[in-house]
Design a protein around this motif. Structure first.
Motif, PDB file in Angstrom:
ATOM      1  N   THR A 200      -0.134  88.674  32.361  1.00  0.00           N
ATOM      2  CA  THR A 200       0.505  88.534  33.673  1.00  0.00           C
ATOM      3  C   THR A 200      -0.399  87.852  34.691  1.00  0.00           C
ATOM      4  OG1 THR A 200      -0.250  90.748  34.245  1.00  0.00           O
ATOM      5  CG2 THR A 200       2.018  90.546  33.443  1.00  0.00           C
ATOM      6  N   ASN A 201      -1.587  87.403  34.250  1.00  0.00           N
ATOM      7  CA  ASN A 201      -2.502  86.748  35.185  1.00  0.00           C
ATOM      8  C   ASN A 201      -2.865  87.707  36.327  1.00  0.00           C
ATOM      9  OD1 ASN A 201      -4.002  84.678  36.384  1.00  0.00           O
ATOM     10  ND2 ASN A 201      -2.222  83.793  37.423  1.00  0.00           N
ATOM     11  N   THR A 202      -3.106  88.964  35.948  1.00  0.00           N
ATOM     12  CA  THR A 202      -3.477  89.989  36.928  1.00  0.00           C
ATOM     13  C   THR A 202      -4.973  90.255  36.830  1.00  0.00           C
ATOM     14  OG1 THR A 202      -1.331  91.053  36.695  1.00  0.00           O
ATOM     15  CG2 THR A 202      -3.115  92.393  37.625  1.00  0.00           C
TER      16      THR A 202
ATOM     17  N   GLN B 121       1.765  90.587  39.016  1.00  0.00           N
ATOM     18  CA  GLN B 121       1.776  89.260  38.381  1.00  0.00           C
ATOM     19  C   GLN B 121       1.083  88.240  39.290  1.00  0.00           C
ATOM     20  OE1 GLN B 121       4.540  88.135  35.703  1.00  0.00           O
ATOM     21  NE2 GLN B 121       3.285  86.280  35.580  1.00  0.00           N
ATOM     22  N   ASP B 122       0.113  87.517  38.737  1.00  0.00           N
ATOM     23  CA  ASP B 122      -0.635  86.485  39.478  1.00  0.00           C
ATOM     24  C   ASP B 122      -1.389  87.047  40.684  1.00  0.00           C
ATOM     25  OD1 ASP B 122       0.294  84.380  37.804  1.00  0.00           O
ATOM     26  OD2 ASP B 122       2.195  84.358  38.910  1.00  0.00           O
ATOM     27  N   LYS B 123      -1.682  88.335  40.640  1.00  0.00           N
ATOM     28  CA  LYS B 123      -2.358  88.933  41.803  1.00  0.00           C
ATOM     29  C   LYS B 123      -3.730  89.497  41.431  1.00  0.00           C
ATOM     30  CE  LYS B 123       1.846  90.364  44.268  1.00  0.00           C
ATOM     31  NZ  LYS B 123       2.157  89.042  44.739  1.00  0.00           N
ATOM     32  N   THR B 124      -4.518  89.725  42.474  1.00  0.00           N
ATOM     33  CA  THR B 124      -5.859  90.273  42.291  1.00  0.00           C
ATOM     34  C   THR B 124      -6.005  91.563  43.087  1.00  0.00           C
ATOM     35  OG1 THR B 124      -6.818  88.091  41.944  1.00  0.00           O
ATOM     36  CG2 THR B 124      -8.322  89.812  42.666  1.00  0.00           C
TER      37      THR B 124
HETATM   38  C1  LIG Z   1      -3.000  82.962  38.285  1.00  0.00           C
HETATM   39  O1  LIG Z   1      -2.845  83.463  39.596  1.00  0.00           O
HETATM   40  C2  LIG Z   1      -3.518  82.725  40.586  1.00  0.00           C
HETATM   41  C3  LIG Z   1      -3.278  83.405  41.894  1.00  0.00           C
HETATM   42  O2  LIG Z   1      -3.823  84.682  41.866  1.00  0.00           O
HETATM   43  C4  LIG Z   1      -2.997  81.304  40.602  1.00  0.00           C
HETATM   44  O3  LIG Z   1      -3.713  80.564  41.566  1.00  0.00           O
HETATM   45  C5  LIG Z   1      -3.155  80.693  39.258  1.00  0.00           C
HETATM   46  O4  LIG Z   1      -2.577  79.401  39.248  1.00  0.00           O
HETATM   47  C6  LIG Z   1      -2.482  81.535  38.203  1.00  0.00           C
HETATM   48  N1  LIG Z   1      -2.755  80.994  36.908  1.00  0.00           N
HETATM   49  C7  LIG Z   1      -1.795  80.756  36.049  1.00  0.00           C
HETATM   50  C8  LIG Z   1      -2.245  80.232  34.726  1.00  0.00           C
HETATM   51  O5  LIG Z   1      -0.615  80.937  36.308  1.00  0.00           O
END
Ligand SMILES: *[C@@H]1O[C@H](CO)[C@@H](O)[C@H](O)[C@H]1NC(C)=O
Ligand SMILES: *[C@@H]1O[C@H](CO)[C@@H](O)[C@H](O)[C@H]1NC(C)=O
Ligand SMILES: *[C@@H]1O[C@H](CO)[C@@H](O)[C@H](O)[C@H]1NC(C)=O
Ligand SMILES: *[C@@H]1O[C@H](CO)[C@@H](O)[C@H](O)[C@H]1NC(C)=O
Length: 522
Positions: free
Chosen positions: A309-311, A249-252
């Motif tokens: 999941t913003n992955t 989640q939120d990772k690259t």
């Molecule tokens: C998605 O993840 C990135 C970090 O990898 C973060 O900076 C960004 O705010 C996130 N975007 C959302 C829409 O949550």
């Protein structure tokens, strides 16, 4: 008054501790510096946080001119590389003939609740230092098991000081080690699993290159799709799309390397989507400068984001991991400086945005490819004159050590980043080379054995380079070596009669296992 005194003592204690830590760092740095400067003069380039220096500069090596280089990669995918073979490919490793895979002994070990993970490994030294007590109910039962685990810890986790681990032998906190013991995912065996493959080779058209989708070729045997890797002493979690995405989640997740790295990237995209098109997965290549240049046949890489999941999962093509710089920007047929001591600009520029990084290189290190790509080896910013690096094998060795050392030095600034160096993917050209009738036509899985027993990696260069660093080894060499039937073989869509691809793998296939092992360590 008393409390005040205690407070002062506490402060003094903290101050002393801080002072000691600083001294240690100073001594360490002092010891390191002369070594770096005398042995590796260009290392200064590496040890300076180049990302900061170079952040603002344009991505010279990733401009359109480089696309030409890119195209050559697949056209000449299987050039002979004897140096690589002697160094990696034909390294000896222990293989044993197939045995009963359902032995009760194994199944008991398989149900061992040991669940090693990255974080636990990192935590261990601190836990030991702080004298954490054992969880009740985890008292040691089997002394020999402990000793073995202690050995594994000592050999596998270089971070842990052996002397502190040895303290565990008294049994007082042996189970702490047992609980946190990392395992060697490279040791184990292939087992038949009716839940494989993880996605259909008829699908995944959005991410899987046609040339690697063996289901779409004339090939008729697919037993290579039905195996799962079972590490000897580690629990191997089932790969589940939702679990992967939740954890990421939120990772690259970034793959940087040659076409085998691209295979691993495509494999992961197929695994995470289940091979189905997912409209919520969007192309975010632009964010990483991965756009097709005007005259290029394709971009330098790809980046996709799972919006749920913003992955983000991405791949960047860097066959040597070196920075490539055109010597004459105006000349379309220019030579390139291949900076052995400077990692690819893409890495330096985007490292801070990665949470997981998997590097690989290996099959481009031969004279033919260097010449075809017009890569001229440079060290310290000038053409290489060091005789010791003149052979391709040493240049590769030097580069791998340099990149890993650079990455290791960046890690403190990027605490979120887990970095892996993937060991070399083995080639299986029998009875010749790629251009002299070499083939890999065996279709019987595991004809040469199904187990890897050795503790050490078959890729000694990669293993040596990560030793003592916080870059982890993703060791897939020996286990992949057992799978000669899993290559594209003669079923290449651009098949030239008599030329086989015994380097790249069919997908779904062996690279899926590499990703399962990666996931197990995240
Ligand atoms: C998605 O993840 C990135 C970090 O990898 C973060 O900076 C960004 O705010 C996130 N975007 C959302 C829409 O949550
Ligand atoms: C567990 O595996 C080890 C070797 O990995 C073996 O020596 C031991 O006998 C096994 N124990 C059980 C109970 O299966
Ligand atoms: C562990 O630390 C001791 C001193 O505390 C040192 O002598 C020894 O070399 C270290 N071992 C490793 C493997 O780093
Ligand atoms: C690779 O480089 C390392 C570090 O410079 C060196 O210790 C090692 O001996 C080299 N290995 C080979 C095979 O050249």
């Amino acid at each position: 008054m008393k409390r005040w005194l205690y407070g002062l003592k506490g402060k003094q204690l903290s101050l002393t501790l801080v002072a000691m830590a600083c001294t240690t760092i100073l001594i360490w740095a002092w010891e390191k510096t002369p070594l770096l400067t005398t042995l590796l003069p260009p290392q200064s380039l590496l040890s300076i946080p180049s990302s900061e220096i170079l952040m603002g500069t344009p991505l010279v090596s990733a401009t359109s001119s480089n696309s030409d280089v890119y195209v050559k990669e697949d056209l000449s995918y299987a050039e002979p590389n004897k140096e690589t073979i002697t160094e990696h490919g034909e390294q000896s490793f222990s293989v044993v003939a197939p045995t009963n895979m359902n032995s009760p002994e194994k199944s008991k070990n398989d149900s061992n609740p040991t669940r090693p993970s990255f974080e636990k490994k990192e935590i261990l030294p601190n836990a030991l230092r702080e004298g954490l007590t054992l969880k009740p109910g985890l008292e040691e039962k089997d002394g020999s098991e402990q000793v073995k685990n202690v050995e594994v810890v000592a050999t596998m986790v270089h971070k842990i000081n052996t002397s502190s681990v040895k303290g565990k032998d008294d049994g007082s906190s042996g189970t702490l080690v047992e609980e946190k013991a990392p395992c060697n995912y490279a040791r184990g065996r292939w087992v038949v699993d009716n839940k494989r493959p993880l996605y259909s080779g008829f699908g995944c058209k959005r991410w899987l290159s046609e040339m690697w989708a063996c289901r779409l070729t004339q090939r008729t045997d697919f037993s290579y799709e039905s195996f799962r890797w079972q590490p000897e002493n580690c629990e191997m979690p089932n790969f589940e799309e939702s679990k992967f995405l939740r954890r990421m989640q939120d990772k690259t997740v970034a793959f940087v390397g040659d076409s085998l790295g691209r295979q691993q990237f495509q494999s992961l995209m197929c695994m995470v989507t289940g091979g189905k098109d997912r409209p919520d997965v969007i192309d975010v290549g632009k964010e990483y400068g991965l756009v097709k240049a005007r005259h290029a046949t394709r971009p330098e890489g790809w980046a996709y984001r799972f919006q749920s999941t913003n992955t983000t999962i991405l791949y960047y093509w860097s066959a040597s991991l070196c920075d490539l710089e055109p010597l004459n920007i105006k000349d379309p047929a220019t030579d390139y400086a291949m900076h052995l001591d400077r990692p690819a600009a893409f890495l330096r520029r985007y490292l801070h945005r990665f949470d997981v990084l998997v590097l690989n290189t290996g099959h481009h290190w031969n004279r033919g490819k260097l010449r075809a790509n017009r890569w001229i080896m440079h060290v310290g910013g000038v053409p290489n004159t060091n005789g010791k690096l003149a052979t391709i094998g040493s240049a590769k060795n030097f580069t791998i050590y340099s990149v890993v050392k650079w990455l290791d030095l960046q890690l403190p600034k990027h605490p979120q980043l887990r970095s892996f160096f993937r060991t070399i993917s083995p080639r299986h050209f029998f009875n010749g080379e790629w251009d002299s009738g070499g083939s890999c036509e065996n279709t019987t899985p595991l004809a040469g054995g199904k187990e890897v027993l050795q503790e050490k990696s078959s890729d000694t260069v990669a293993e040596g380079a990560v030793k003592g660093t916080n870059v982890k080894l993703l060791d897939i060499t020996a286990l992949s070596k057992l799978r000669d039937e899993g290559h594209i073989s003669k079923y290449s869509i651009k098949a030239t009669p008599g030329v086989q691809d015994c380097l790249h793998w069919c997908l779904p296939g062996i690279p899926d296992t590499w990703n399962e092992i990666l996931f197990a360590q995240l």
